[in-house]
Each structure stands twice: as C-alpha cells, then as structure tokens.
Write a protein that holds these residues in place. Structure first.
Motif, PDB file in Angstrom:
ATOM      1  N   ILE A  10       0.856  -1.184   0.000  1.00 44.49           N
ATOM      2  CA  ILE A  10       0.000   0.000   0.000  1.00 44.49           C
ATOM      3  C   ILE A  10       0.894   1.237   0.000  1.00 44.49           C
ATOM      4  CG2 ILE A  10      -2.077  -0.875   1.178  1.00 44.49           C
ATOM      5  CD1 ILE A  10      -0.539   0.884   3.553  1.00 44.49           C
ATOM      6  N   HIS A  11       0.347   2.317  -0.499  1.00 44.25           N
ATOM      7  CA  HIS A  11       1.021   3.613  -0.342  1.00 44.25           C
ATOM      8  C   HIS A  11       0.465   4.257   0.916  1.00 44.25           C
ATOM      9  CE1 HIS A  11       2.365   3.216  -4.500  1.00 44.25           C
ATOM     10  NE2 HIS A  11       3.144   4.266  -4.289  1.00 44.25           N
ATOM     11  N   LEU A  12       1.305   4.456   1.908  1.00 39.74           N
ATOM     12  CA  LEU A  12       0.861   5.261   3.053  1.00 39.74           C
ATOM     13  C   LEU A  12       0.676   6.698   2.585  1.00 39.74           C
ATOM     14  CD1 LEU A  12       3.133   3.526   5.626  1.00 39.74           C
ATOM     15  CD2 LEU A  12       0.697   3.834   5.996  1.00 39.74           C
ATOM     16  N   GLY A  14       2.085   9.442  -1.066  1.00 43.96           N
ATOM     17  CA  GLY A  14       3.078   9.817  -2.076  1.00 43.96           C
ATOM     18  C   GLY A  14       2.849   9.212  -3.451  1.00 43.96           C
ATOM     19  N   GLU A  15       1.744   8.425  -3.621  1.00 38.93           N
ATOM     20  CA  GLU A  15       1.478   7.877  -4.953  1.00 38.93           C
ATOM     21  C   GLU A  15       1.257   9.020  -5.942  1.00 38.93           C
ATOM     22  OE1 GLU A  15      -0.510   8.048  -2.203  1.00 38.93           O
ATOM     23  OE2 GLU A  15      -1.978   6.468  -2.511  1.00 38.93           O
ATOM     24  N   HIS A  16       1.521   8.766  -7.181  1.00 39.25           N
ATOM     25  CA  HIS A  16       1.495   9.721  -8.300  1.00 39.25           C
ATOM     26  C   HIS A  16       2.640  10.735  -8.190  1.00 39.25           C
ATOM     27  CE1 HIS A  16      -1.934   8.285 -10.503  1.00 39.25           C
ATOM     28  NE2 HIS A  16      -2.635   8.203  -9.391  1.00 39.25           N
ATOM     29  N   GLY A 130       8.442   2.162  -7.145  1.00 40.07           N
ATOM     30  CA  GLY A 130       8.131   1.987  -5.721  1.00 40.07           C
ATOM     31  C   GLY A 130       7.389   0.683  -5.424  1.00 40.07           C
ATOM     32  N   ASP A 131       6.473   0.292  -6.309  1.00 43.38           N
ATOM     33  CA  ASP A 131       5.683  -0.925  -6.069  1.00 43.38           C
ATOM     34  C   ASP A 131       6.600  -2.150  -6.050  1.00 43.38           C
ATOM     35  OD1 ASP A 131       3.670   0.932  -6.393  1.00 43.38           O
ATOM     36  OD2 ASP A 131       2.444  -0.305  -7.712  1.00 43.38           O
ATOM     37  N   ASN A 132       7.470  -2.267  -7.083  1.00 43.58           N
ATOM     38  CA  ASN A 132       8.320  -3.457  -7.135  1.00 43.58           C
ATOM     39  C   ASN A 132       9.290  -3.519  -5.968  1.00 43.58           C
ATOM     40  OD1 ASN A 132       8.975  -1.500  -9.577  1.00 43.58           O
ATOM     41  ND2 ASN A 132      10.954  -2.183  -8.824  1.00 43.58           N
TER      42      ASN A 132
HETATM   43  C1  MEV Z   1       0.659   2.787  -8.318  1.00 43.19           C
HETATM   44  O1  MEV Z   1       0.567   1.743  -7.358  1.00 43.19           O
HETATM   45  C2  MEV Z   1       1.358   3.969  -7.747  1.00 43.19           C
HETATM   46  C3  MEV Z   1       1.567   5.142  -8.692  1.00 43.19           C
HETATM   47  O2  MEV Z   1       2.278   6.143  -7.955  1.00 43.19           O
HETATM   48  C4  MEV Z   1       2.362   4.751  -9.918  1.00 43.19           C
HETATM   49  C5  MEV Z   1       3.812   4.405  -9.616  1.00 43.19           C
HETATM   50  O3  MEV Z   1       4.368   4.764  -8.572  1.00 43.19           O
HETATM   51  O4  MEV Z   1       4.413   3.749 -10.486  1.00 43.19           O
HETATM   52  C6  MEV Z   1       0.254   5.740  -9.136  1.00 43.19           C
END
Ligand code: MEV
Length: 296
Positions: A10-12, A14-16, A130-132
């Motif tokens: 999960i993103h706590l 900072g996504e996008h 970040g996801d990987n």
């Molecule tokens: C997707 O899980 C998260 C985004 O920030 C895209 C990315 O980081 O690659 C939307």
C-alpha cells in the motif's frame, strides 16, 4: 516444484507524486501471491498466456537464452487485482524469481527487483519503481525515484492496530491510464505531498495519532485535487473523516467509480467497519510492513 511468494503493497502516502520525483512511503501488506512452477513434458501455451508473454522475454533477455523448458504455472493470490495493492508487481516478482530458479539461476532480491521493474514498465508505461521495491524487499519503504530506497522503522503497534482497508472495487481505469492523466501541472501539489510524506514519517516514528490523521486527510485532499478519486469514493471518505478517522486511496485511484482499496485509520477501527458495512463494501485488516519476496 518451485514455490515463491510476494506480498502486496500500500502507499501510506506519495502515490502519483512519486512518478514526478517526490518521495513516497509504502508498506508491504500480508496479502500474498504464491507462484508455483513445476516441470512438465509439454506446457499449455494458453495457460496465463499474456503474463508469460511479458515475463519470459525479460528472463530470456537477461540470461541470454533462447528457450525455457516447458513448465506448468500456478498462481494463487490473496491480493485483489488492479486495486492499488500492487498485484501486478507481486505476481511479476514471484513469477520472475520462480522462473530464474526453474532455469537453475541463483537470484537475489536486487536482481528480481530490477527485472520486476522491467515488467512493471510493460504493465504501466511509466512506473516509479516503488511498487516493485516494496513487494520484493518488504517492510516499510521510503522511496524517491532514482535514489536508493530507505527502510524506516516499523509502525508502532498502537498505531498499526488501527488501520483497516476497505475495498471499493476494481477501478474502471487502469493504473496506466491514471498515471497518464496526472501530469506535471500538479507540481505545487506534488511539493505539498513531499512535505506531508516527510511529516508522516515523523508522526509514525513518534506514534503521534493526531498528526497521522491530519496528514492522511491532507494527503487525500491533494489526491482529490489531482483528479484520481471519484466523487462517489470521496463521499465515503468524508463519512470516515466526519466520524473522526482518515482515509485515502492507496495506488493509482479511479476517476469515475470504484478507486480500489482505501487505506483507513481510526482510533476506534470498529467505526470504519460499520461505515464499510453500511456501504456494502468489504473490509479487512492487514499487517503493514511484512516480509517481502521469499522462496517457500
Ligand atoms: C501505483 O501503485 C502507484 C503510482 O504512484 C504509480 C507508480 O508509482 O508507479 C500511481
């Protein structure tokens, strides 16, 4: 038989913004995908054809090999697909590691991370990475694109026990479409997200619940300003806020309908459960900051 598993993320926060060089704070969640590879005489090419078409060329290119002996691929996953929990990264990472083992190559986490990033580029076009990193290394991850990631200390139990995830459903839009929709014109918002991510790190370190709630609310507002939270989900989030909690999308989000999984926090988590029930939505608790990729 080779068995490898990887957690979701999960993103706590900072996504996008992380795609535009700002830091993000992520956590591995204990919903896992498990990949099993077993040797067969002839593999069924129809089986998971699209996934194979993306992952096998990455392995062949890296190892400079032309063929991979036939195998049977089984995937079982606890991670809802396309809902902000990093299912594509988790499946790719576990499959890549299993395939490397299958051809007799001794992998390490750095290599699996590097190759999973290649797969993420095929899936999402312009991923931050970040996801990987989160599904491979696990734990809590503080990540800025192009820089080595950091592993902050885990979330104190008195805060960790109050997080709940609500599944609003699979967004109509893909992660790729959502990432393409957000652009550099949101630079000011990205700057503010950066500030909030840094403050969130401190709030978690200090176990400061009040701060944590304020930061998640402000971060969610910024995501709404980027246009990645649909109106219907905004109204659920307002209910959670009005009840004394905070909630945010935790991935790419959605423009028109469902936005995937919401990360929710409340000093009394049963209140979130009641809101989810009243909205006829599934909710679940999950540990944050679990172990990353592993051979089973
Ligand atoms: C997707 O899980 C998260 C985004 O920030 C895209 C990315 O980081 O690659 C939307």
């Amino acid at each position: 038989m080779i068995k490898v598993s990887a957690p979701g993320k999960i993103h706590l926060l900072g996504e996008h913004a992380v795609v535009y060089g700002k830091p993000a704070l992520l956590a591995a969640v204990d919903l896992r995908v498990t990949v099993i590879l077993s040797p067969v005489i002839v593999s069924d090419q129809r089986e998971r054809g699209n996934l194979k078409k993306i992952i096998e060329p990455i392995i062949k290119k890296y190892l400079k090999i032309k063929t991979i002996p036939p195998y049977r691929l089984e995937i079982s996953s606890q991670i809802p697909v396309g809902s902000g929990l990093g299912s594509s990264a988790a499946i790719s990472a576990a499959y890549i590691a299993a395939l490397l083992s299958y051809v007799g190559y001794k992998w390490d986490l750095n290599l699996v991370n590097e190759l999973t990033f290649e797969a993420e580029k095929v899936f999402h076009g312009n991923p931050s990475g970040g996801d990987n990193i989160t599904v491979v290394y696990g734990g809590l991850i503080y990540y800025t694109k192009g820089e080595p990631f950091q592993s902050p200390p885990s979330i104190p139990p008195k805060l960790a026990k109050n997080f709940i995830l609500i599944n609003t459903g699979k967004p109509k839009e893909t992660t790729k479409e959502m990432v393409e929709m957000v652009s550099v014109k949101f630079r000011k918002i990205f700057d503010n997200q950066e500030q909030l991510v840094k403050e969130l790190l401190l709030a978690i370190r200090d176990g400061n619940e009040n701060q944590l709630i304020q930061i998640i609310r402000a971060g969610e507002k910024n995501l709404e300003s980027m246009g990645v939270v649909s109106k219907s989900v905004q109204s659920i989030i307002r209910k959670i806020e009005d009840s004394g909690g905070a909630a945010k999308i935790c991935g790419a989000g959605g423009k028109t309908g469902p936005t995937g999984v919401l990360l929710c926090y409340h000093p009394k988590p049963s209140i979130i459960q009641n809101i989810a029930i009243s909205q006829h939505l599934d909710y679940f608790r999950t540990a944050l900051g679990v172990e990353g990729l592993r051979q089973e």
